[in-house]
Design an enzyme around this catalytic site. Structure first.
Site, PDB file in Angstrom:
ATOM      1  N   ASN A  39       0.873  -1.179   0.000  1.00 19.90           N
ATOM      2  CA  ASN A  39       0.000   0.000   0.000  1.00 19.90           C
ATOM      3  C   ASN A  39       0.908   1.227   0.000  1.00 19.90           C
ATOM      4  O   ASN A  39       1.492   1.578   1.020  1.00 19.90           O
ATOM      5  CB  ASN A  39      -0.891  -0.027   1.248  1.00 19.90           C
ATOM      6  CG  ASN A  39      -1.856   1.151   1.295  1.00 19.90           C
ATOM      7  OD1 ASN A  39      -1.820   2.041   0.430  1.00 19.90           O
ATOM      8  ND2 ASN A  39      -2.713   1.172   2.297  1.00 19.90           N
TER       9      ASN A  39
ATOM     10  N   LYS B  14       3.563   0.785   2.887  1.00 16.38           N
ATOM     11  CA  LYS B  14       3.302  -0.293   3.852  1.00 16.38           C
ATOM     12  C   LYS B  14       3.353  -1.614   3.108  1.00 16.38           C
ATOM     13  O   LYS B  14       2.882  -1.695   1.966  1.00 16.38           O
ATOM     14  CB  LYS B  14       1.905  -0.149   4.458  1.00 16.38           C
ATOM     15  CG  LYS B  14       1.778   1.027   5.381  1.00 16.38           C
ATOM     16  CD  LYS B  14       0.404   1.015   6.038  1.00 16.38           C
ATOM     17  CE  LYS B  14       0.181   2.340   6.717  1.00 16.38           C
ATOM     18  NZ  LYS B  14      -1.174   2.777   6.795  1.00 16.38           N
TER      19      LYS B  14
ATOM     20  N   ARG C 164      -2.416  -1.938  -3.631  1.00 16.81           N
ATOM     21  CA  ARG C 164      -3.678  -1.230  -3.423  1.00 16.81           C
ATOM     22  C   ARG C 164      -3.730  -0.038  -4.384  1.00 16.81           C
ATOM     23  O   ARG C 164      -2.789   0.738  -4.482  1.00 16.81           O
ATOM     24  CB  ARG C 164      -3.729  -0.706  -1.993  1.00 16.81           C
ATOM     25  CG  ARG C 164      -4.951   0.127  -1.759  1.00 16.81           C
ATOM     26  CD  ARG C 164      -4.872   0.894  -0.481  1.00 16.81           C
ATOM     27  NE  ARG C 164      -6.128   1.564  -0.236  1.00 16.81           N
ATOM     28  CZ  ARG C 164      -6.244   2.665   0.479  1.00 16.81           C
ATOM     29  NH1 ARG C 164      -5.189   3.202   1.044  1.00 16.81           N
ATOM     30  NH2 ARG C 164      -7.422   3.218   0.648  1.00 16.81           N
TER      31      ARG C 164
ATOM     32  N   HIS D 131     -13.177   1.960   0.399  1.00 19.98           N
ATOM     33  CA  HIS D 131     -13.035   0.887   1.401  1.00 19.98           C
ATOM     34  C   HIS D 131     -13.548  -0.454   0.853  1.00 19.98           C
ATOM     35  O   HIS D 131     -13.891  -1.352   1.618  1.00 19.98           O
ATOM     36  CB  HIS D 131     -13.837   1.174   2.695  1.00 19.98           C
ATOM     37  CG  HIS D 131     -13.354   2.316   3.507  1.00 19.98           C
ATOM     38  ND1 HIS D 131     -14.213   3.191   4.141  1.00 19.98           N
ATOM     39  CD2 HIS D 131     -12.102   2.727   3.818  1.00 19.98           C
ATOM     40  CE1 HIS D 131     -13.516   4.091   4.804  1.00 19.98           C
ATOM     41  NE2 HIS D 131     -12.228   3.847   4.629  1.00 19.98           N
TER      42      HIS D 131
ATOM     43  N   HIS E 168     -17.705   0.055   8.487  1.00 22.43           N
ATOM     44  CA  HIS E 168     -16.253   0.280   8.579  1.00 22.43           C
ATOM     45  C   HIS E 168     -16.089   1.663   9.205  1.00 22.43           C
ATOM     46  O   HIS E 168     -16.270   2.683   8.547  1.00 22.43           O
ATOM     47  CB  HIS E 168     -15.642   0.226   7.173  1.00 22.43           C
ATOM     48  CG  HIS E 168     -14.169   0.513   7.125  1.00 22.43           C
ATOM     49  ND1 HIS E 168     -13.227  -0.401   6.733  1.00 22.43           N
ATOM     50  CD2 HIS E 168     -13.473   1.638   7.420  1.00 22.43           C
ATOM     51  CE1 HIS E 168     -12.026   0.128   6.793  1.00 22.43           C
ATOM     52  NE2 HIS E 168     -12.138   1.383   7.201  1.00 22.43           N
TER      53      HIS E 168
ATOM     54  N   GLY F  57     -13.566   3.970  11.049  1.00 28.32           N
ATOM     55  CA  GLY F  57     -12.192   4.251  11.467  1.00 28.32           C
ATOM     56  C   GLY F  57     -12.010   5.753  11.497  1.00 28.32           C
ATOM     57  O   GLY F  57     -12.904   6.471  11.934  1.00 28.32           O
ATOM     58  N   ASN F  58     -10.865   6.207  11.023  1.00 30.69           N
ATOM     59  CA  ASN F  58     -10.711   7.640  10.858  1.00 30.69           C
ATOM     60  C   ASN F  58     -11.566   8.060   9.661  1.00 30.69           C
ATOM     61  O   ASN F  58     -12.350   8.993   9.714  1.00 30.69           O
ATOM     62  CB  ASN F  58      -9.223   7.949  10.669  1.00 30.69           C
ATOM     63  CG  ASN F  58      -8.981   9.420  10.772  1.00 30.69           C
ATOM     64  OD1 ASN F  58      -9.733  10.139  11.422  1.00 30.69           O
ATOM     65  ND2 ASN F  58      -7.948   9.875  10.102  1.00 30.69           N
ATOM     66  N   GLY F  59     -11.413   7.310   8.559  1.00 33.19           N
ATOM     67  CA  GLY F  59     -12.367   7.405   7.464  1.00 33.19           C
ATOM     68  C   GLY F  59     -13.395   6.307   7.682  1.00 33.19           C
ATOM     69  O   GLY F  59     -13.031   5.221   8.132  1.00 33.19           O
TER      70      GLY F  59
ATOM     71  N   ARG G 203     -13.660  14.268   8.495  1.00 29.10           N
ATOM     72  CA  ARG G 203     -14.520  14.594   7.355  1.00 29.10           C
ATOM     73  C   ARG G 203     -15.961  14.809   7.818  1.00 29.10           C
ATOM     74  O   ARG G 203     -16.429  14.120   8.728  1.00 29.10           O
ATOM     75  CB  ARG G 203     -14.490  13.473   6.306  1.00 29.10           C
ATOM     76  CG  ARG G 203     -13.150  13.308   5.634  1.00 29.10           C
ATOM     77  CD  ARG G 203     -13.271  12.352   4.443  1.00 29.10           C
ATOM     78  NE  ARG G 203     -11.957  11.923   4.008  1.00 29.10           N
ATOM     79  CZ  ARG G 203     -11.564  10.656   3.970  1.00 29.10           C
ATOM     80  NH1 ARG G 203     -12.381   9.688   4.315  1.00 29.10           N
ATOM     81  NH2 ARG G 203     -10.364  10.349   3.560  1.00 29.10           N
TER      82      ARG G 203
ATOM     83  N   ASP H 276      -9.378  11.895  17.069  1.00 29.19           N
ATOM     84  CA  ASP H 276      -9.140  10.539  17.574  1.00 29.19           C
ATOM     85  C   ASP H 276     -10.195  10.191  18.618  1.00 29.19           C
ATOM     86  O   ASP H 276     -10.349  10.888  19.623  1.00 29.19           O
ATOM     87  CB  ASP H 276      -7.736  10.461  18.186  1.00 29.19           C
ATOM     88  CG  ASP H 276      -7.320   9.020  18.454  1.00 29.19           C
ATOM     89  OD1 ASP H 276      -8.034   8.333  19.212  1.00 29.19           O
ATOM     90  OD2 ASP H 276      -6.305   8.602  17.902  1.00 29.19           O
TER      91      ASP H 276
ATOM     92  N   GLY I 103     -10.790   0.853  12.982  1.00 34.62           N
ATOM     93  CA  GLY I 103     -10.336   1.387  14.270  1.00 34.62           C
ATOM     94  C   GLY I 103     -11.400   1.469  15.346  1.00 34.62           C
ATOM     95  O   GLY I 103     -11.279   0.843  16.402  1.00 34.62           O
TER      96      GLY I 103
ATOM     97  N   GLY J   1     -14.752   0.621  14.971  1.00 34.50           N
ATOM     98  CA  GLY J   1     -15.648  -0.533  14.889  1.00 34.50           C
ATOM     99  C   GLY J   1     -15.097  -1.726  15.648  1.00 34.50           C
ATOM    100  O   GLY J   1     -15.838  -2.479  16.282  1.00 34.50           O
TER     101      GLY J   1
ATOM    102  N   GLU K  29      -7.182  -5.736   5.004  1.00 34.64           N
ATOM    103  CA  GLU K  29      -7.103  -5.393   3.582  1.00 34.64           C
ATOM    104  C   GLU K  29      -5.834  -5.970   2.949  1.00 34.64           C
ATOM    105  O   GLU K  29      -5.837  -6.360   1.784  1.00 34.64           O
ATOM    106  CB  GLU K  29      -7.132  -3.867   3.420  1.00 34.64           C
ATOM    107  CG  GLU K  29      -8.522  -3.298   3.688  1.00 34.64           C
ATOM    108  CD  GLU K  29      -8.518  -1.833   4.068  1.00 34.64           C
ATOM    109  OE1 GLU K  29      -8.081  -1.519   5.196  1.00 34.64           O
ATOM    110  OE2 GLU K  29      -8.937  -1.009   3.249  1.00 34.64           O
TER     111      GLU K  29
HETATM  112  P1  ADP Z   1      -7.883   4.797   9.117  1.00 31.36           P
HETATM  113  O1  ADP Z   1      -9.182   5.225   8.528  1.00 31.36           O
HETATM  114  O2  ADP Z   1      -6.856   5.878   9.137  1.00 31.36           O
HETATM  115  O3  ADP Z   1      -7.381   3.456   8.622  1.00 31.36           O
HETATM  116  P2  ADP Z   1      -8.340   3.368  11.604  1.00 31.36           P
HETATM  117  O4  ADP Z   1      -9.237   2.343  11.059  1.00 31.36           O
HETATM  118  O5  ADP Z   1      -7.000   2.974  12.083  1.00 31.36           O
HETATM  119  O6  ADP Z   1      -8.216   4.617  10.659  1.00 31.36           O
HETATM  120  O7  ADP Z   1      -9.130   4.064  12.832  1.00 31.36           O
HETATM  121  C1  ADP Z   1      -8.619   5.098  13.583  1.00 31.36           C
HETATM  122  C2  ADP Z   1      -9.625   5.431  14.687  1.00 31.36           C
HETATM  123  O8  ADP Z   1      -9.822   4.264  15.485  1.00 31.36           O
HETATM  124  C3  ADP Z   1      -9.163   6.537  15.618  1.00 31.36           C
HETATM  125  O9  ADP Z   1     -10.237   7.417  15.908  1.00 31.36           O
HETATM  126  C4  ADP Z   1      -8.785   5.774  16.849  1.00 31.36           C
HETATM  127  O10 ADP Z   1      -8.961   6.530  17.999  1.00 31.36           O
HETATM  128  C5  ADP Z   1      -9.757   4.614  16.830  1.00 31.36           C
HETATM  129  N1  ADP Z   1      -9.245   3.575  17.709  1.00 31.36           N
HETATM  130  C6  ADP Z   1      -8.170   2.801  17.531  1.00 31.36           C
HETATM  131  N2  ADP Z   1      -7.964   2.050  18.644  1.00 31.36           N
HETATM  132  C7  ADP Z   1      -8.930   2.389  19.533  1.00 31.36           C
HETATM  133  C8  ADP Z   1      -9.283   1.995  20.847  1.00 31.36           C
HETATM  134  N3  ADP Z   1      -8.545   1.083  21.467  1.00 31.36           N
HETATM  135  N4  ADP Z   1     -10.370   2.557  21.444  1.00 31.36           N
HETATM  136  C9  ADP Z   1     -11.105   3.480  20.801  1.00 31.36           C
HETATM  137  N5  ADP Z   1     -10.829   3.903  19.560  1.00 31.36           N
HETATM  138  C10 ADP Z   1      -9.765   3.371  18.932  1.00 31.36           C
END
Ligand code: ADP
Length: 392
Positions: A7, A14, A88, A177, A203, A205-207, A236, A278, A326, A328, A379
């Site tokens: 990636n 990565k 990717r 995704h 899904h 995460g951050n996104g 976003r 975060d 993240g 989820g 992924e």
């Molecule tokens: P990306 O979209 O960059 O791949 P990720 O799927 O890694 O992002 O998700 C990042 C998010 O997941 C952040 O908001 C982070 O705080 C959250 N996250 C990761 N670990 C934990 C945790 N142990 N508890 C709560 N939230 C978490």
């Protein structure tokens, strides 16, 4: 077979090397700050993490170091032992509905998609070129984030805008995704021994994006023409009324690009809370009684819950709801809050079962009308498996 999953970002690369079909992870790592100074890489091998500071002027330098590490650590005796490399690619436009072996034609088509993903596709293509020049005899495969969603129906991928925008410029919902949604779908179908499941995958995460899938076909996904659309994310905005863009341009004396940048990078959890993108910081804020952190979390959960309800309707009743990425996988608060917001669907989250991080787990109670699972996404493995299937 030894398959490398890659990636490549604009300043990062990565990788994970897998032994397939055993799904064994041999070595993984990340090269960071490529071409911007203070570059370094980290490697995970035999449960150990190694960090090395090295000069990485470009992606070719990263590939050279990667090859050296594979040989020095005797992960391979000879680079010919690598059977394939999967890359990717964020955007495949309307040209790719599945993964493909890379040739000149594929590279040309991926290059044409740059206007749809001006930040990601050039970086992905740079990564492909670096591996192609270092290892010209090893087959390389492109795995697109958009491909899985190409099965959407026209009435679901089109916007209510002049049809010519679609015909002339390809303005439509693409969704992202896709590799993660596909991986989670495959995993949950294997668990249920049923490849016709109706699944809502979240899904987050951050996104973040949700996806409604019926028998392997995507009915809908929340991201759109770009990843800005859909649910509220880390930075976003998710769905907005586009009329606010010229309004804010005037009020704040900003260009359109600057406002779009604010919607991508200064909105979502960060924009609402004023604290952080975060979710761990947001959860700390909630514990300390920060009202805007509570608001941000409530808004994110509500936007996800409301889409689950819409998707449950589109599917004519989901068989399973899955959480990944993240938040989820890790945030029990997010899952519990979303669960309580969809209780009208008969969903019941079991508090004790939900007290878990990053593990494949059923988190719904036995009385839940729709079972709910955490399915950790992978992924990298999906990219490697596609590569394996195409070259074996
Ligand atoms: P990306 O979209 O960059 O791949 P990720 O799927 O890694 O992002 O998700 C990042 C998010 O997941 C952040 O908001 C982070 O705080 C959250 N996250 C990761 N670990 C934990 C945790 N142990 N508890 C709560 N939230 C978490």
């Amino acid at each position: 077979m030894k398959i490398l999953s890659v990636n490549a970002g604009s300043s990062s690369l990565k990788f994970t090397l897998f032994e397939l079909p055993e799904k064994k992870e041999l070595i993984s790592g990340t090269f960071e700050k490529i071409g911007i100074g203070n570059s370094f890489y980290t490697i995970k091998l035999n449960g150990e993490k190694i960090k090395r500071e090295v000069d990485l002027k470009n992606h070719e330098d990263a590939v050279k170091h990667l090859m050296d590490e594979l040989l020095e650590n005797k992960v391979v005796e000879n680079l010919d032992e690598l059977d394939g490399i999967g890359h990717r690619l964020v955007h495949g436009g309307q040209k790719f509905s599945e993964s493909v072996i890379i040739n000149d034609e594929v590279l040309k088509a991926a290059t044409e998609c740059i206007e749809l993903a001006p930040i990601h596709n050039p970086a992905n293509i740079t990564g492909i070129s670096a591996f192609m020049s270092a290892l010209p005899n090893i087959p390389q495969v492109a795995v697109f984030d958009t491909a899985f969603h190409q099965s959407m129906d026209r009435e679901d991928y089109l916007y209510g805008v002049p049809y010519e925008w679609y015909e002339k410029y390809g303005v439509r919902r693409y969704g992202f995704h896709g590799t993660s949604h596909r991986y989670v779908y495959k995993t949950i179908c294997e668990e249920f021994k049923n490849d016709k499941l109706k699944v809502i995958n979240c899904h987050i995460g951050n996104g973040s994006s949700l996806c409604a899938i019926n028998a392997g076909k995507v009915l809908h996904t929340t991201m759109g023409f770009t990843p800005l659309a859909g649910v509220i994310m880390g930075t976003r905005s998710g769905d907005i009324d586009p009329s606010m863009i010229p309004f804010i341009m005037k009020k704040e004396n900003k260009t359109c690009e600057q406002v779009i940048d604010d919607l991508n990078k200064k909105s979502g959890l960060l924009g609402i809370s004023g604290v952080s993108s975060d979710s761990r910081d947001i959860e700390d804020g909630i514990e300390n009684g920060n009202d805007r952190c509570m608001l941000a979390n409530d808004m994110l959960c509500k936007s996800v819950a409301n889409y689950i309800a819409v998707y449950n309707n589109m599917l004519g009743g989901a068989d399973v709801i899955t959480f990944t990425a993240g938040l989820g996988e890790n945030s029990k608060l997010t899952r519990e809050t979303i669960g309580s917001l969809i209780s009208s669907l008969g969903v019941v989250i079991d508090k004790e079962k939900n007290d878990v991080r990053g593990k494949f787990t059923k988190i719904s109670g036995d009385d839940s009308k729709i079972p709910v699972y955490i399915v950790p996404t992978n992924e990298e493995l999906m990219i490697a498996e596609d590569t394996y299937e195409l070259i074996k």
